[in-house]
Design a protein around this motif. Structure first.
Motif, PDB file in Angstrom:
ATOM      1  N   THR A  50       0.836  -1.191   0.000  1.00  0.00           N
ATOM      2  CA  THR A  50       0.000   0.000   0.000  1.00  0.00           C
ATOM      3  C   THR A  50       0.870   1.241   0.000  1.00  0.00           C
ATOM      4  OG1 THR A  50      -1.786   1.194   1.145  1.00  0.00           O
ATOM      5  CG2 THR A  50      -0.166   0.077   2.523  1.00  0.00           C
ATOM      6  N   HIS A 240      -5.319   3.092 -11.715  1.00  0.00           N
ATOM      7  CA  HIS A 240      -6.328   3.973 -11.120  1.00  0.00           C
ATOM      8  C   HIS A 240      -7.584   3.810 -11.978  1.00  0.00           C
ATOM      9  CE1 HIS A 240      -3.554   5.817  -8.341  1.00  0.00           C
ATOM     10  NE2 HIS A 240      -2.725   6.159  -9.315  1.00  0.00           N
ATOM     11  N   ASP A 270      -6.517   1.567  -7.306  1.00  0.00           N
ATOM     12  CA  ASP A 270      -7.747   1.958  -6.626  1.00  0.00           C
ATOM     13  C   ASP A 270      -8.866   1.960  -7.671  1.00  0.00           C
ATOM     14  OD1 ASP A 270      -7.310   4.447  -7.963  1.00  0.00           O
ATOM     15  OD2 ASP A 270      -6.418   5.329  -6.180  1.00  0.00           O
ATOM     16  N   ARG A 272     -12.444   3.743  -8.212  1.00  0.00           N
ATOM     17  CA  ARG A 272     -13.332   4.779  -7.683  1.00  0.00           C
ATOM     18  C   ARG A 272     -14.756   4.642  -8.226  1.00  0.00           C
ATOM     19  NH1 ARG A 272      -9.947   7.314 -11.477  1.00  0.00           N
ATOM     20  NH2 ARG A 272     -10.996   8.486 -13.138  1.00  0.00           N
ATOM     21  N   TYR A 289     -12.052  -5.558  -8.360  1.00  0.00           N
ATOM     22  CA  TYR A 289     -10.818  -5.868  -7.636  1.00  0.00           C
ATOM     23  C   TYR A 289     -10.428  -7.330  -7.842  1.00  0.00           C
ATOM     24  CZ  TYR A 289      -9.548  -1.716  -4.869  1.00  0.00           C
ATOM     25  OH  TYR A 289      -9.077  -0.485  -4.469  1.00  0.00           O
ATOM     26  N   VAL A 307      -2.066  -1.204  -3.461  1.00  0.00           N
ATOM     27  CA  VAL A 307      -3.201  -0.288  -3.528  1.00  0.00           C
ATOM     28  C   VAL A 307      -2.727   1.099  -3.107  1.00  0.00           C
ATOM     29  CG1 VAL A 307      -5.018  -2.005  -3.214  1.00  0.00           C
ATOM     30  CG2 VAL A 307      -3.916  -1.021  -1.207  1.00  0.00           C
ATOM     31  N   ASP A 312     -10.221   4.801   2.662  1.00  0.00           N
ATOM     32  CA  ASP A 312     -10.886   5.878   1.926  1.00  0.00           C
ATOM     33  C   ASP A 312     -10.739   7.232   2.617  1.00  0.00           C
ATOM     34  OD1 ASP A 312     -11.780   4.100  -0.001  1.00  0.00           O
ATOM     35  OD2 ASP A 312     -13.736   3.787   0.940  1.00  0.00           O
ATOM     36  N   SER A 315      -7.793   8.891   0.947  1.00  0.00           N
ATOM     37  CA  SER A 315      -7.582   8.680  -0.482  1.00  0.00           C
ATOM     38  C   SER A 315      -7.456  10.013  -1.227  1.00  0.00           C
ATOM     39  CB  SER A 315      -8.749   7.883  -1.071  1.00  0.00           C
ATOM     40  OG  SER A 315      -8.683   7.842  -2.486  1.00  0.00           O
ATOM     41  N   ALA A 327     -12.666   4.373  -3.078  1.00  0.00           N
ATOM     42  CA  ALA A 327     -11.888   3.621  -4.055  1.00  0.00           C
ATOM     43  C   ALA A 327     -11.049   2.491  -3.474  1.00  0.00           C
ATOM     44  CB  ALA A 327     -10.959   4.584  -4.808  1.00  0.00           C
ATOM     45  N   LEU A 328     -10.933   2.413  -2.138  1.00  0.00           N
ATOM     46  CA  LEU A 328      -9.990   1.480  -1.525  1.00  0.00           C
ATOM     47  C   LEU A 328     -10.690   0.312  -0.833  1.00  0.00           C
ATOM     48  CD1 LEU A 328      -7.538   4.200  -0.218  1.00  0.00           C
ATOM     49  CD2 LEU A 328      -7.172   2.635  -2.143  1.00  0.00           C
TER      50      LEU A 328
END
Length: 487
Positions: A50, A240, A270, A272, A289, A307, A312, A315, A327-328
């Motif tokens: 991450t 992304h 991520d 979104r 994912y 990630v 979030d 983010s 997004a996470l």
């Protein structure tokens, strides 16, 4: 020798067996409950990392989630040029050192991000006018930073985001391309290898997740470097992404880079969605994912999934894309989202959740192969919402939301509109497209041709396009020949 069990002995043996089964079940349950992103990835020989911001490490829940769930870290901004060398020749690695120290104390892999990038540069670099001076400054920056972290970094992002979406070299606001030219990329890799011959060196970029003009150009660069002995060890795919829009050729794209002789890594993942997040979008995000992680597991040279953030809550997405977020894998309160469980399952099985027909960017289906036959909407019984979701130098992304406002279901549809400024669609998902000049016709895919009364297709069309001058939205839409209201 045979033994005859008494009734008492029989019951004792049965009880013992039942206890053994119960204890075994307890340990199996505990092992399952203790599975984390990092441990599940490690079982597949991969790192799950991450992006980390040093100023959040003092927050206990942030740090504990990092330490429990992840096996790799990427400093979010702490290794970039404006942080490490804000004044020429004066280096400050304190924030990056804090992240590196934390990661080392928890046996995490560390990604160096990033040595040469056109953005987040101090003004003194951007204002250099001499190509020879800039090359000397670039080489010194690479050498000094790599020497400082020598032996601590797993992979380095040597050059970041050097290509435009059309496959050309990025020159706008890129002083390296403007002053040094195309050779700055290979010079950066040569210098990085000289600074630390044992380091793994990567090129990293976004909008390269599918097979397109940009990823084609980067692949050609990799092949050229390999043929000439320029050191390059991996390519990072930022990923992304937007919910429902994972390219159908994601895995094939990773594989062709692996076939070119480099490791492939998912570096800034991520996915979104519009906020507040709907249940349907959270479920679609889980599928997305899973698809990304499964693609990495299926490609032997894909050894890292990172990630872009833990929660979030911190983010970058909401501050960059208005009305977008969530997004996470962990929400604002560090709760695990459906996508978290999907990732664990994808890592555990190696195949993940079977993508539903709403997964994005399918290969465009020829109109003749579409099963539903378009029928009249019976007048102005539709509405369309056109939204630009992202825009950059000469490109943009957009979504089209179609709603059947009538009382009868639509079975098969085509949507027609005209671009007012000569825009061109370069990639469309959840449908097929034909464009003649500015006139566009989007036809449903095989899986989203039915629009219930008062509802929308199961997967709405969206696209990436190019523009110049202006990028105004179309003002009129027709669905199966009937005019729609624009909302």
């Amino acid at each position: 020798m045979f033994y005859r069990l008494t009734r008492k002995g029989f019951f004792a043996l049965t009880l013992t067996l039942l206890l053994m089964i119960a204890v075994s079940s307890m340990f199996l349950t505990k092992a399952s409950a203790d599975t984390t992103l990092g441990s599940a990835a490690a079982a597949k020989g991969r790192v799950f990392g991450t992006a980390v911001a040093n100023n959040h490490l003092s927050e206990s829940q942030y740090a504990s989630t990092l330490d429990t769930e992840f096996t790799g870290v990427t400093p979010e901004n702490e290794m970039k040029w404006d942080t490490t060398e804000s004044s020429q020749g004066s280096f400050n690695f304190s924030s990056a050192d804090a992240i590196v120290s934390h990661a080392q104390s928890h046996n995490m892999k560390i990604r160096g991000h990033t040595l040469v990038w056109y953005s987040q540069l101090p003004s003194w670099v951007s204002n250099i006018s001499s190509s020879s001076t800039l090359l000397q400054v670039m080489n010194n920056h690479i050498t000094t930073e790599m020497n400082h972290f020598k032996g601590k970094i797993w992979y380095w992002d040597v050059v970041n985001e050097a290509f435009n979406d059309d496959g050309s070299r990025r020159s706008t606001n890129n002083v390296f391309q403007q002053k040094i030219g195309n050779s700055y990329i290979e010079q950066a890799f040569i210098t990085a290898h000289a600074a630390d011959p044992n380091a793994k060196l990567c090129y990293n970029d976004y909008n390269t997740d599918g097979i397109n003009a940009k990823s084609n150009a980067i692949l050609a660069m990799v092949q050229d470097f390999k043929s000439r002995g320029i050191p390059i060890d991996c390519v990072g795919f930022q990923s992304h992404l937007i919910v429902g829009q994972v390219p159908s050729d994601y895995q094939a794209n990773l594989q062709r880079f692996a076939n070119a002789g480099v490791d492939v890594q998912i570096t800034e993942l991520d996915i979104r969605m519009p906020t507040p997040a709907s249940s349907a979008n959270l479920q679609q995000q889980a599928t997305d994912y899973s698809k990304v992680v499964s693609a990495c597991v299926a490609v032997s040279r894909c050894n890292d999934i990172t990630v872009w953030g833990i929660t979030d809550k911190y983010s970058w997405v909401p501050n960059t894309f208005s009305g977008q977020g969530a997004a996470l894998l962990f929400d604002d309160n560090y709760n695990k989202k459906p996508a978290y469980n999907a990732v664990i399952q994808a890592l555990g099985s190696g195949t993940g959740i079977t993508p539903t027909p709403t997964s994005s960017n399918p290969t465009p289906t020829p109109t003749s192969a579409i099963t539903p036959t378009p029928t009249s909407t019976g007048g102005a019984s539709c509405s369309v919402h056109y939204a630009i979701t992202n825009q950059w130098n000469t490109g943009f992304g957009a979504t089209i939301t179609i709603t059947n406002t009538g009382s009868t279901a639509i079975n098969g549809w085509n949507l027609q509109f005209t671009f007012p400024n000569g825009q061109t669609i370069t990639q469309l998902w959840n449908g097929s497209v034909t464009q003649n000049g500015s006139a566009v016709t989007v036809t449903n895919a095989s899986y989203n041709g039915s629009i219930p009364a008062g509802g929308s297709p199961g997967a709405q069309p969206g696209f990436n396009g190019s523009w110049s001058g202006s990028n105004s939205a179309p003002t009129a839409f027709t669905l199966n020949g009937a005019a729609c209201s624009v909302v």
